[in-house]
Write an enzyme that holds these catalytic residues in place. Structure first.
Site, short mmCIF file in Angstrom:
data_model
loop_
_atom_site.label_atom_id
_atom_site.label_comp_id
_atom_site.label_asym_id
_atom_site.label_seq_id
_atom_site.Cartn_x
_atom_site.Cartn_y
_atom_site.Cartn_z
N GLY A 177 0.86 -1.18 0.00
CA GLY A 177 0.00 0.00 0.00
C GLY A 177 0.89 1.23 0.00
O GLY A 177 1.89 1.27 0.73
N ALA A 178 0.55 2.23 -0.79
CA ALA A 178 1.45 3.38 -0.96
C ALA A 178 1.88 3.98 0.36
O ALA A 178 3.07 4.23 0.59
CB ALA A 178 0.77 4.44 -1.84
N ASP A 205 7.23 5.12 -3.88
CA ASP A 205 7.01 5.15 -2.43
C ASP A 205 8.34 5.09 -1.68
O ASP A 205 8.52 5.77 -0.66
CB ASP A 205 6.13 3.98 -2.00
CG ASP A 205 4.78 3.97 -2.69
OD1 ASP A 205 4.26 5.06 -3.01
OD2 ASP A 205 4.24 2.88 -2.92
#
EC number: 2.7.1.58
Length: 318
Positions: free
Chosen positions: A35-36, A260
Protein backbone atom coordinates in the site's frame (compact mmCIF):
# COMPACT_ATOMS: atom_id res chain seq x y z
CA UNK A 1 4.61 5.86 21.15
CA UNK A 2 5.33 9.14 19.37
CA UNK A 3 6.29 8.58 15.75
CA UNK A 4 8.27 11.10 13.71
CA UNK A 5 6.34 10.13 10.55
CA UNK A 6 2.68 9.09 10.46
CA UNK A 7 1.06 7.87 7.25
CA UNK A 8 -2.61 7.18 6.48
CA UNK A 9 -4.10 4.93 3.81
CA UNK A 10 -5.00 1.43 2.70
CA UNK A 11 -2.66 -1.55 2.73
CA UNK A 12 -3.69 -4.46 0.53
CA UNK A 13 -2.76 -8.07 0.04
CA UNK A 14 -0.66 -8.36 -3.13
CA UNK A 15 -0.99 -11.59 -5.14
CA UNK A 16 1.21 -12.28 -8.16
CA UNK A 17 1.95 -15.30 -10.37
CA UNK A 18 5.55 -16.39 -11.01
CA UNK A 19 7.46 -14.35 -13.57
CA UNK A 20 6.38 -15.16 -17.10
CA UNK A 21 3.04 -16.70 -16.09
CA UNK A 22 -0.45 -15.30 -16.64
CA UNK A 23 -3.02 -14.91 -13.87
CA UNK A 24 -5.58 -16.90 -15.82
CA UNK A 25 -3.31 -19.96 -16.06
CA UNK A 26 -1.10 -19.70 -12.95
CA UNK A 27 -1.22 -22.53 -10.41
CA UNK A 28 0.36 -20.52 -7.61
CA UNK A 29 0.40 -16.90 -6.43
CA UNK A 30 3.02 -15.10 -4.34
CA UNK A 31 1.51 -13.51 -1.23
CA UNK A 32 2.72 -10.09 0.04
CA UNK A 33 1.37 -6.87 1.55
CA UNK A 34 1.41 -3.51 -0.21
CA UNK A 35 0.00 0.00 0.00
CA UNK A 36 1.45 3.38 -0.96
CA UNK A 37 1.25 4.96 2.48
CA UNK A 38 2.56 1.94 4.39
CA UNK A 39 5.28 1.50 1.76
CA UNK A 40 6.41 5.06 2.53
CA UNK A 41 6.39 4.33 6.26
CA UNK A 42 8.50 1.19 5.75
CA UNK A 43 11.11 3.01 3.65
CA UNK A 44 11.42 5.77 6.26
CA UNK A 45 11.61 3.26 9.10
CA UNK A 46 14.30 1.22 7.38
CA UNK A 47 16.38 4.42 7.24
CA UNK A 48 16.07 5.11 10.96
CA UNK A 49 12.97 7.32 11.11
CA UNK A 50 10.35 6.21 13.63
CA UNK A 51 7.16 5.60 11.66
CA UNK A 52 3.53 4.72 12.28
CA UNK A 53 0.72 3.78 9.91
CA UNK A 54 -2.90 4.76 10.54
CA UNK A 55 -5.78 2.80 8.99
CA UNK A 56 -8.76 0.47 9.35
CA UNK A 57 -8.61 -3.29 8.77
CA UNK A 58 -10.84 -6.35 9.05
CA UNK A 59 -10.31 -8.35 12.23
CA UNK A 60 -9.26 -11.42 10.25
CA UNK A 61 -6.13 -13.40 9.39
CA UNK A 62 -5.67 -11.20 6.31
CA UNK A 63 -5.91 -7.98 8.33
CA UNK A 64 -3.53 -9.33 10.95
CA UNK A 65 -1.10 -10.34 8.21
CA UNK A 66 -0.81 -6.66 7.28
CA UNK A 67 0.03 -5.44 10.79
CA UNK A 68 2.44 -8.33 11.41
CA UNK A 69 4.45 -7.53 8.29
CA UNK A 70 4.60 -3.79 8.98
CA UNK A 71 5.91 -4.43 12.50
CA UNK A 72 8.61 -6.64 10.97
CA UNK A 73 9.99 -3.49 9.34
CA UNK A 74 9.70 -1.28 12.41
CA UNK A 75 6.41 0.44 11.54
CA UNK A 76 3.84 0.66 14.32
CA UNK A 77 0.27 0.14 13.04
CA UNK A 78 -2.54 2.14 14.67
CA UNK A 79 -5.58 0.29 13.40
CA UNK A 80 -9.33 0.39 13.94
CA UNK A 81 -10.47 -3.23 13.67
CA UNK A 82 -13.78 -4.07 12.00
CA UNK A 83 -15.34 -7.53 12.45
CA UNK A 84 -17.58 -7.26 9.38
CA UNK A 85 -15.31 -5.59 6.81
CA UNK A 86 -13.19 -7.10 4.05
CA UNK A 87 -9.51 -6.89 3.17
CA UNK A 88 -8.54 -5.10 -0.05
CA UNK A 89 -6.26 -6.92 -2.47
CA UNK A 90 -4.61 -6.49 -5.82
CA UNK A 91 -3.25 -8.90 -8.40
CA UNK A 92 -0.19 -8.00 -10.43
CA UNK A 93 0.96 -9.75 -13.57
CA UNK A 94 4.49 -8.61 -14.39
CA UNK A 95 4.87 -7.89 -18.10
CA UNK A 96 7.73 -8.09 -20.54
CA UNK A 97 7.84 -6.06 -23.76
CA UNK A 98 5.60 -5.90 -25.69
CA UNK A 99 3.17 -7.08 -22.94
CA UNK A 100 2.67 -4.44 -20.21
CA UNK A 101 2.46 -5.11 -16.50
CA UNK A 102 -1.19 -5.43 -15.47
CA UNK A 103 -2.72 -4.57 -12.09
CA UNK A 104 -6.19 -5.82 -11.11
CA UNK A 105 -7.74 -4.23 -8.01
CA UNK A 106 -10.11 -6.01 -5.64
CA UNK A 107 -10.55 -3.28 -3.06
CA UNK A 108 -14.22 -2.26 -3.26
CA UNK A 109 -15.86 -2.00 0.19
CA UNK A 110 -12.57 -2.63 1.98
CA UNK A 111 -12.51 -1.74 5.67
CA UNK A 112 -10.56 1.49 5.16
CA UNK A 113 -13.26 2.98 2.88
CA UNK A 114 -15.46 3.68 5.92
CA UNK A 115 -12.69 5.09 8.18
CA UNK A 116 -13.69 8.29 10.00
CA UNK A 117 -11.47 10.50 12.18
CA UNK A 118 -13.37 9.61 15.36
CA UNK A 119 -12.37 5.95 14.80
CA UNK A 120 -8.67 6.71 14.37
CA UNK A 121 -5.75 7.53 16.68
CA UNK A 122 -5.67 11.18 15.64
CA UNK A 123 -3.41 12.13 18.55
CA UNK A 124 -0.41 10.48 16.89
CA UNK A 125 -0.86 12.84 13.93
CA UNK A 126 -0.79 15.84 16.27
CA UNK A 127 2.42 14.60 17.92
CA UNK A 128 4.29 13.69 14.72
CA UNK A 129 6.95 15.69 12.90
CA UNK A 130 5.32 14.88 9.56
CA UNK A 131 2.04 13.42 8.29
CA UNK A 132 1.80 11.80 4.85
CA UNK A 133 -0.97 10.52 2.65
CA UNK A 134 -1.58 10.30 -1.09
CA UNK A 135 -4.19 10.84 -3.77
CA UNK A 136 -4.97 7.13 -3.71
CA UNK A 137 -6.72 7.45 -0.35
CA UNK A 138 -9.43 10.02 -1.20
CA UNK A 139 -10.02 8.10 -4.45
CA UNK A 140 -11.36 5.10 -2.54
CA UNK A 141 -14.59 6.59 -1.15
CA UNK A 142 -16.40 9.81 -0.37
CA UNK A 143 -15.89 9.08 3.32
CA UNK A 144 -12.14 8.91 2.79
CA UNK A 145 -12.14 12.20 0.91
CA UNK A 146 -13.59 13.83 4.02
CA UNK A 147 -11.36 11.92 6.44
CA UNK A 148 -8.21 12.76 4.47
CA UNK A 149 -9.10 16.45 4.59
CA UNK A 150 -9.83 16.35 8.31
CA UNK A 151 -6.55 14.58 9.13
CA UNK A 152 -4.58 17.09 7.06
CA UNK A 153 -6.38 19.90 8.88
CA UNK A 154 -5.59 18.29 12.25
CA UNK A 155 -1.92 18.05 11.30
CA UNK A 156 -1.83 21.65 10.09
CA UNK A 157 -3.39 22.98 13.29
CA UNK A 158 -0.91 20.97 15.38
CA UNK A 159 2.10 22.32 13.48
CA UNK A 160 2.85 18.93 11.91
CA UNK A 161 4.43 19.15 8.45
CA UNK A 162 2.01 17.72 5.89
CA UNK A 163 3.13 15.82 2.80
CA UNK A 164 0.91 14.65 -0.06
CA UNK A 165 1.69 12.59 -3.16
CA UNK A 166 -0.67 13.18 -6.09
CA UNK A 167 -0.25 9.47 -6.98
CA UNK A 168 -2.92 9.34 -9.69
CA UNK A 169 -4.48 5.94 -10.45
CA UNK A 170 -6.64 5.87 -13.58
CA UNK A 171 -8.35 2.64 -12.45
CA UNK A 172 -9.70 4.45 -9.36
CA UNK A 173 -11.03 7.76 -10.74
CA UNK A 174 -11.00 10.20 -13.62
CA UNK A 175 -8.51 13.08 -13.98
CA UNK A 176 -11.25 15.65 -13.35
CA UNK A 177 -12.46 13.95 -10.16
CA UNK A 178 -8.87 13.64 -8.97
CA UNK A 179 -8.20 17.31 -9.72
CA UNK A 180 -11.27 18.52 -7.83
CA UNK A 181 -10.53 16.38 -4.77
CA UNK A 182 -6.79 16.96 -4.59
CA UNK A 183 -6.90 20.70 -5.21
CA UNK A 184 -9.37 21.02 -2.31
CA UNK A 185 -6.68 19.43 -0.10
CA UNK A 186 -3.73 21.48 -1.36
CA UNK A 187 -4.22 24.45 1.04
CA UNK A 188 -3.48 22.00 3.89
CA UNK A 189 -0.32 20.58 2.27
CA UNK A 190 3.25 21.76 2.92
CA UNK A 191 5.16 19.28 0.74
CA UNK A 192 3.70 18.13 -2.59
CA UNK A 193 5.15 15.18 -4.48
CA UNK A 194 3.89 14.49 -7.99
CA UNK A 195 4.98 12.61 -11.07
CA UNK A 196 5.43 14.92 -14.04
CA UNK A 197 2.93 12.85 -16.05
CA UNK A 198 0.31 13.19 -13.26
CA UNK A 199 0.74 16.97 -13.13
CA UNK A 200 -0.01 17.16 -16.84
CA UNK A 201 -2.89 14.63 -16.75
CA UNK A 202 -4.65 15.64 -13.54
CA UNK A 203 -3.77 19.30 -12.99
CA UNK A 204 -3.65 20.16 -16.70
CA UNK A 205 -0.45 22.19 -16.40
CA UNK A 206 2.18 22.47 -19.12
CA UNK A 207 5.84 23.35 -19.35
CA UNK A 208 9.10 21.70 -18.33
CA UNK A 209 9.54 20.20 -14.87
CA UNK A 210 11.11 23.30 -13.21
CA UNK A 211 8.29 25.43 -14.61
CA UNK A 212 5.67 22.98 -13.31
CA UNK A 213 7.24 23.00 -9.84
CA UNK A 214 7.41 26.80 -9.74
CA UNK A 215 3.85 27.19 -10.96
CA UNK A 216 2.52 24.76 -8.36
CA UNK A 217 4.47 26.43 -5.58
CA UNK A 218 3.13 29.83 -6.61
CA UNK A 219 -0.46 28.75 -7.13
CA UNK A 220 -0.85 26.76 -3.90
CA UNK A 221 1.85 28.17 -1.60
CA UNK A 222 3.59 24.83 -1.03
CA UNK A 223 6.82 25.02 0.96
CA UNK A 224 8.34 22.28 -1.22
CA UNK A 225 7.32 20.77 -4.55
CA UNK A 226 8.97 17.54 -5.70
CA UNK A 227 8.50 16.47 -9.32
CA UNK A 228 9.48 12.91 -10.22
CA UNK A 229 10.40 12.22 -13.85
CA UNK A 230 11.07 8.50 -14.16
CA UNK A 231 14.35 7.84 -15.94
CA UNK A 232 15.04 11.59 -15.96
CA UNK A 233 15.31 11.70 -12.18
CA UNK A 234 13.59 14.17 -9.86
CA UNK A 235 13.72 17.79 -8.85
CA UNK A 236 12.53 19.85 -5.92
CA UNK A 237 11.63 23.52 -5.63
CA UNK A 238 12.22 24.83 -2.13
CA UNK A 239 12.83 28.36 -0.90
CA UNK A 240 12.73 29.67 -4.46
CA UNK A 241 15.57 27.37 -5.58
CA UNK A 242 15.25 24.33 -7.83
CA UNK A 243 17.43 21.29 -7.03
CA UNK A 244 17.82 18.46 -9.55
CA UNK A 245 18.70 14.82 -8.90
CA UNK A 246 19.46 12.17 -11.55
CA UNK A 247 18.58 8.52 -11.11
CA UNK A 248 21.12 5.93 -9.98
CA UNK A 249 21.74 3.02 -12.33
CA UNK A 250 19.91 -0.12 -11.24
CA UNK A 251 19.11 -3.62 -12.45
CA UNK A 252 15.33 -3.79 -12.07
CA UNK A 253 13.76 -6.87 -10.54
CA UNK A 254 10.44 -5.28 -9.49
CA UNK A 255 9.59 -1.64 -10.18
CA UNK A 256 6.39 -1.52 -8.11
CA UNK A 257 6.87 0.65 -5.01
CA UNK A 258 9.79 2.65 -6.43
CA UNK A 259 8.02 5.99 -5.99
CA UNK A 260 7.01 5.15 -2.43
CA UNK A 261 10.60 4.23 -1.58
CA UNK A 262 11.73 7.59 -2.94
CA UNK A 263 9.15 9.49 -0.87
CA UNK A 264 9.84 7.57 2.34
CA UNK A 265 13.57 8.22 2.08
CA UNK A 266 13.05 11.87 1.10
CA UNK A 267 10.77 12.51 4.10
CA UNK A 268 13.10 10.69 6.49
CA UNK A 269 15.87 13.15 5.60
CA UNK A 270 13.61 16.21 5.83
CA UNK A 271 12.50 15.07 9.28
CA UNK A 272 16.19 14.75 10.20
CA UNK A 273 16.65 18.42 9.14
CA UNK A 274 18.86 17.50 6.19
CA UNK A 275 18.95 19.89 3.20
CA UNK A 276 16.48 19.29 0.39
CA UNK A 277 19.26 18.31 -2.00
CA UNK A 278 20.40 15.61 0.46
CA UNK A 279 16.83 14.36 0.81
CA UNK A 280 16.56 14.11 -2.99
CA UNK A 281 19.76 12.09 -3.20
CA UNK A 282 18.59 9.69 -0.47
CA UNK A 283 15.28 9.32 -2.25
CA UNK A 284 16.92 8.48 -5.55
CA UNK A 285 19.37 6.00 -4.00
CA UNK A 286 16.63 4.24 -2.04
CA UNK A 287 14.41 4.07 -5.12
CA UNK A 288 17.25 2.45 -7.08
CA UNK A 289 17.77 -0.15 -4.36
CA UNK A 290 14.04 -0.87 -4.14
CA UNK A 291 13.99 -1.85 -7.82
CA UNK A 292 16.38 -4.74 -7.01
CA UNK A 293 13.93 -6.26 -4.49
CA UNK A 294 10.75 -8.27 -5.10
CA UNK A 295 7.53 -6.83 -3.67
CA UNK A 296 6.41 -3.28 -2.92
CA UNK A 297 8.56 -2.70 0.15
CA UNK A 298 11.97 -1.03 0.20
CA UNK A 299 13.81 -3.65 2.26
CA UNK A 300 17.05 -1.68 2.40
CA UNK A 301 19.55 -0.49 5.00
CA UNK A 302 21.16 2.91 5.60
CA UNK A 303 24.57 1.42 4.78
CA UNK A 304 23.31 0.28 1.38
CA UNK A 305 21.91 3.71 0.62
CA UNK A 306 25.18 5.36 1.64
CA UNK A 307 27.08 2.96 -0.60
CA UNK A 308 24.96 3.93 -3.59
CA UNK A 309 25.52 7.59 -2.80
CA UNK A 310 29.27 7.01 -2.70
CA UNK A 311 29.13 5.30 -6.10
CA UNK A 312 29.93 1.85 -4.77
CA UNK A 313 29.63 -1.04 -7.22
CA UNK A 314 27.38 -4.05 -6.88
CA UNK A 315 30.20 -6.62 -6.36
CA UNK A 316 30.12 -9.21 -3.58
CA UNK A 317 29.82 -7.82 -0.07
CA UNK A 318 32.22 -10.07 1.88
Amino acid sequence: MTAELVTFGETMIRLSPPAGERIETARSLEFRTAGAESNVAVAASRLGCSAAWLSKLPDSPLGRRVTTELRTHGVEPYVRWDDDARQGAYYIEQGRAPRPTNVIYDRADAAVTTARPDELAVDIVEDAAAFYTSGITPALSETLRETTGELLQTATEAGTTTAFDLNYRSKLWSPSDARDACESLFPKVDVLVAAERDIRTVLELDGDAPTLASELAGDFDFETVVVTRGEDGALARHGGTVYEQPVFETDTVDAIGTGDAFVGAFLSRLIADEPVETALAYGAATAALKRTVHGDLAVVTPDEVERVLRGGDAGIDR
